[in-house]
Design an enzyme around this catalytic site. Structure first.
Site, mmCIF file in Angstrom:
data_model
loop_
_atom_site.group_PDB
_atom_site.id
_atom_site.type_symbol
_atom_site.label_atom_id
_atom_site.label_comp_id
_atom_site.label_asym_id
_atom_site.label_seq_id
_atom_site.Cartn_x
_atom_site.Cartn_y
_atom_site.Cartn_z
ATOM 1 N N HIS A 278 105.919 55.117 -4.002
ATOM 2 C CA HIS A 278 104.761 54.391 -3.471
ATOM 3 C C HIS A 278 103.516 54.797 -4.258
ATOM 4 O O HIS A 278 103.377 55.962 -4.646
ATOM 5 C CB HIS A 278 104.581 54.687 -1.980
ATOM 6 C CG HIS A 278 103.613 53.738 -1.346
ATOM 7 N ND1 HIS A 278 102.260 53.911 -1.460
ATOM 8 C CD2 HIS A 278 103.802 52.592 -0.659
ATOM 9 C CE1 HIS A 278 101.653 52.901 -0.844
ATOM 10 N NE2 HIS A 278 102.569 52.084 -0.352
ATOM 11 N N ASN B 287 106.163 50.011 6.374
ATOM 12 C CA ASN B 287 105.858 51.367 5.910
ATOM 13 C C ASN B 287 104.744 51.887 6.818
ATOM 14 O O ASN B 287 103.604 51.458 6.691
ATOM 15 C CB ASN B 287 105.408 51.319 4.443
ATOM 16 C CG ASN B 287 104.904 52.657 3.945
ATOM 17 O OD1 ASN B 287 105.047 53.684 4.624
ATOM 18 N ND2 ASN B 287 104.304 52.663 2.761
ATOM 19 N N GLU C 16 103.910 46.265 -5.582
ATOM 20 C CA GLU C 16 102.710 46.440 -4.769
ATOM 21 C C GLU C 16 101.505 46.668 -5.685
ATOM 22 O O GLU C 16 101.299 47.795 -6.166
ATOM 23 C CB GLU C 16 102.858 47.652 -3.846
ATOM 24 C CG GLU C 16 104.016 47.543 -2.878
ATOM 25 C CD GLU C 16 103.807 48.405 -1.635
ATOM 26 O OE1 GLU C 16 103.850 47.842 -0.545
ATOM 27 O OE2 GLU C 16 103.573 49.614 -1.766
ATOM 28 N N SER D 165 98.484 44.024 1.707
ATOM 29 C CA SER D 165 97.755 43.155 2.631
ATOM 30 C C SER D 165 98.550 41.911 3.021
ATOM 31 O O SER D 165 97.988 40.825 3.176
ATOM 32 C CB SER D 165 96.395 42.761 2.040
ATOM 33 O OG SER D 165 95.611 43.921 1.833
ATOM 34 N N GLU E 244 100.640 55.480 -3.381
ATOM 35 C CA GLU E 244 99.875 56.594 -2.799
ATOM 36 C C GLU E 244 100.493 57.934 -3.209
ATOM 37 O O GLU E 244 99.780 58.912 -3.419
ATOM 38 C CB GLU E 244 99.831 56.428 -1.273
ATOM 39 C CG GLU E 244 98.891 55.274 -0.895
ATOM 40 C CD GLU E 244 99.266 54.512 0.363
ATOM 41 O OE1 GLU E 244 100.056 55.026 1.171
ATOM 42 O OE2 GLU E 244 98.755 53.383 0.514
ATOM 43 N N GLY F 287 95.946 47.757 1.483
ATOM 44 C CA GLY F 287 94.977 48.174 2.492
ATOM 45 C C GLY F 287 93.575 47.642 2.249
ATOM 46 O O GLY F 287 92.622 48.084 2.885
ATOM 47 N N LYS G 138 103.425 54.729 6.884
ATOM 48 C CA LYS G 138 102.566 55.724 6.219
ATOM 49 C C LYS G 138 102.331 56.924 7.155
ATOM 50 O O LYS G 138 103.210 57.242 7.952
ATOM 51 C CB LYS G 138 101.263 55.062 5.747
ATOM 52 C CG LYS G 138 101.539 53.810 4.899
ATOM 53 C CD LYS G 138 100.358 53.315 4.130
ATOM 54 C CE LYS G 138 100.761 52.080 3.316
ATOM 55 N NZ LYS G 138 99.679 51.574 2.487
HETATM 56 P P1 13P Z 1 99.052 47.193 3.493
HETATM 57 O O1 13P Z 1 100.016 46.157 4.031
HETATM 58 O O2 13P Z 1 98.352 47.965 4.579
HETATM 59 O O3 13P Z 1 98.125 46.619 2.469
HETATM 60 O O4 13P Z 1 99.939 48.295 2.742
HETATM 61 C C1 13P Z 1 100.900 47.878 1.845
HETATM 62 C C2 13P Z 1 101.735 49.038 1.476
HETATM 63 O O5 13P Z 1 101.271 49.952 0.821
HETATM 64 C C3 13P Z 1 103.121 49.075 1.946
HETATM 65 O O6 13P Z 1 103.847 50.075 1.329
#
Ligand code: 13P
Length: 251
Positions: free
Chosen positions: A96, A9, A168, A214, A98, A174, A11
């Protein structure tokens, strides 16, 4: 049996040129390798057509990171599932954390997005997961159950079987703080049981449930070794072809 999948992803990262370069690098890294998992990259809308044209799509599936909850019309700035599909993309991330947190996407909105994705032949990568407060209060099982029930349990078992799920935990995204393999296995097994109770054992056994948060080359092997962890949804580490390859080859 269910598939192992490693999906990136991206982002809101990379310009178009940087995205094409990253896709090219990944494509070259995979050229002489037969991975033990499906590989997917989910990119910004603006990159989809170019990335589809850059990679060997038999080896690397391409997906969007979102789609609209409406089919078409006067929704300025939105991108529909049919538009995503028309680029040659085959996947779309839905729900997601976010998007849930920053763009106020509710379980009902995500239900509409999932229906439109499926109607347009896209495979939804549907994300669920709890925030830290919920984990600390021991509410994580209830939270993910509600997310799945309210957005997805209206689907027929045939359509439900087309989904990929991604657990997740928001506190692991992150942050560098990964769920332990045991924590991931515990909740993935719970999610699969929740699905089995609704759709039966066969549907539950065949659905891939990815872990995200992560995930990196150093911890992927341990996570993927768990029975109910069928791969990963990778953020930061997917922006570097070598790191992403390190996760792919953890299978
Ligand atoms: P990270 O791997 O940067 O923690 O992000 C995970 C994520 O949100 C994937 O959709």
């Amino acid at each position: 049996m269910r598939k192992n999948i490693v999906a990136g992803n991206w982002k809101m990262n990379t310009t178009l040129q940087e995205g094409i370069a990253l896709a090219k690098e990944l494509n070259e890294a995979l050229a002489n390798v037969t991975p033990n998992c499906d590989v997917v990259v989910c990119t910004p809308f603006t990159h989809l057509t170019s990335v589809v044209n850059t990679v060997d799509t038999k080896k690397i599936g391409v997906g969007a990171e979102n789609c609209a909850d409406k089919a078409a019309g006067a929704y300025t700035g939105e991108v529909s599932a049919s538009m995503v599909a028309s680029t040659g993309a085959k996947y779309v991330i839905i729900g997601h954390s976010e998007r849930r947190a920053y763009y106020h996407e509710t379980n009902d909105i995500l239900k509409e997005k999932t229906l439109l994705a499926l109607a347009n032949g896209l495979t939804p990568i549907f994300c669920i997961g709890e925030v830290l407060e919920e984990r600390e209060a021991g509410k994580h099982f209830d939270v993910v159950k509600k997310q799945v029930e309210e957005s997805l349990f209206g689907l027929s078992s045939e359509d439900f079987g087309k989904l990929i799920l991604a657990y997740e935990p928001v506190w692991a995204i992150g942050t560098g703080k990964t769920a332990s393999a045991e924590q991931a296995e515990e909740i993935h097994a719970f999610i699969r049981k929740t699905i089995a109770d609704k759709y039966g054992k066969e549907v539950a056994e065949n659905i891939s449930i990815l872990y995200g948060g992560s995930c990196k080359p150093s911890n992927a092997k341990e996570l993927f070794a768990k029975e109910n962890v069928d791969g990963g949804l990778i953020g930061g580490a997917a922006l570097d072809a070598a790191s992403f390859m390190g996760i792919i080859t953890a299978f």
